[in-house]
Design a protein around this motif. Structure first.
Motif, mmCIF file in Angstrom:
data_model
loop_
_atom_site.group_PDB
_atom_site.id
_atom_site.type_symbol
_atom_site.label_atom_id
_atom_site.label_comp_id
_atom_site.label_asym_id
_atom_site.label_seq_id
_atom_site.Cartn_x
_atom_site.Cartn_y
_atom_site.Cartn_z
ATOM 1 N N LEU A 77 -62.308 -38.884 25.780
ATOM 2 C CA LEU A 77 -61.334 -38.222 26.643
ATOM 3 C C LEU A 77 -61.259 -38.899 28.011
ATOM 4 O O LEU A 77 -60.164 -39.155 28.529
ATOM 5 N N VAL A 78 -62.406 -39.198 28.576
ATOM 6 C CA VAL A 78 -62.438 -39.865 29.883
ATOM 7 C C VAL A 78 -61.794 -41.241 29.787
ATOM 8 O O VAL A 78 -60.985 -41.624 30.633
ATOM 9 N N GLU A 79 -62.119 -41.982 28.736
ATOM 10 C CA GLU A 79 -61.525 -43.310 28.548
ATOM 11 C C GLU A 79 -60.010 -43.232 28.388
ATOM 12 O O GLU A 79 -59.279 -44.133 28.810
ATOM 13 N N LEU A 80 -59.531 -42.148 27.812
ATOM 14 C CA LEU A 80 -58.088 -41.954 27.619
ATOM 15 C C LEU A 80 -57.400 -41.425 28.879
ATOM 16 O O LEU A 80 -56.184 -41.267 28.891
ATOM 17 N N MET A 114 -51.510 -36.885 37.955
ATOM 18 C CA MET A 114 -52.727 -36.106 37.819
ATOM 19 C C MET A 114 -53.178 -36.126 36.356
ATOM 20 O O MET A 114 -52.387 -35.994 35.443
ATOM 21 N N ASN A 115 -54.455 -36.296 36.150
ATOM 22 C CA ASN A 115 -55.017 -36.280 34.804
ATOM 23 C C ASN A 115 -55.062 -34.858 34.282
ATOM 24 O O ASN A 115 -55.369 -33.931 35.033
ATOM 25 N N ALA A 116 -54.787 -34.699 33.002
ATOM 26 C CA ALA A 116 -54.881 -33.378 32.382
ATOM 27 C C ALA A 116 -56.336 -32.939 32.377
ATOM 28 O O ALA A 116 -57.243 -33.719 32.085
ATOM 29 N N ARG A 117 -56.543 -31.673 32.713
ATOM 30 C CA ARG A 117 -57.892 -31.091 32.749
ATOM 31 C C ARG A 117 -58.187 -30.467 31.394
ATOM 32 O O ARG A 117 -57.438 -29.622 30.915
ATOM 33 N N VAL A 118 -59.312 -30.883 30.799
ATOM 34 C CA VAL A 118 -59.639 -30.513 29.425
ATOM 35 C C VAL A 118 -60.869 -29.616 29.376
ATOM 36 O O VAL A 118 -61.868 -29.890 30.048
ATOM 37 N N LEU A 119 -60.780 -28.591 28.549
ATOM 38 C CA LEU A 119 -61.940 -27.812 28.132
ATOM 39 C C LEU A 119 -62.349 -28.365 26.775
ATOM 40 O O LEU A 119 -61.548 -28.363 25.840
ATOM 41 N N LEU A 120 -63.569 -28.840 26.672
ATOM 42 C CA LEU A 120 -64.100 -29.360 25.416
ATOM 43 C C LEU A 120 -65.120 -28.366 24.889
ATOM 44 O O LEU A 120 -66.097 -28.060 25.571
ATOM 45 N N VAL A 121 -64.875 -27.852 23.682
ATOM 46 C CA VAL A 121 -65.764 -26.872 23.065
ATOM 47 C C VAL A 121 -66.361 -27.505 21.820
ATOM 48 O O VAL A 121 -65.680 -27.687 20.811
#
Length: 132
Positions: free
Chosen positions: A22-25, A1-8
């Motif tokens: 982030l998506v590319e990584l 599972m991909n880590a779910r990120v909050l980007l602020v």
């Protein structure tokens, strides 16, 4: 599972660039917020594994978001144009990268952050060591 990120991040071009990185990584950006209020609301409604915070959101510091993440045990790092001294001492261990940054450095910082969190449970001490 991909880590779910909050980007602020409040600068739309920077937010788009970081989100693309982030998506590319291999990360899933589940919330993008440009204000403290939006970020705090995102924390209430989305499952977050890790967060990336800009320090200055249109003249308002993101530190309340950092404190909310600390309280929830969610690892995060600051991605900012400021140096480490711009961050209050209790949050300084989360200094991650200074803009501009390289994608591989973001990848390395996030992997270290997640690895430290996994090794130490959800405590911030392990996270802090990964970013030093």
């Amino acid at each position: 599972m991909n880590a779910r990120v909050l980007l602020v991040e409040d600068e739309s071009l920077v937010a788009m660039m970081v989100e693309d990185c982030l998506v590319e990584l291999g990360y899933e950006v589940v919330a993008l917020a440009g204000t403290v209020d939006d970020a705090l609301a995102a924390l209430q409604r989305a499952a977050i594994d890790v967060a990336v915070l800009d320090v200055n959101l249109g003249g308002t510091p993101s530190f309340p978001v950092a404190e909310a993440l600390e309280a929830r045990g969610i690892p995060y790092l600051f991605l900012t144009g400021y140096d480490r001294s711009a961050i209050p001492e209790p949050l300084r261990h989360r200094y991650g990268l200074q803009k501009p940054f390289r994608m591989r450095d973001l990848d390395r910082a996030l992997h270290s952050l997640q690895a430290a969190g996994s090794a130490a449970g959800t405590g911030s001490e392990g996270d802090a060591a990964a970013l030093r």
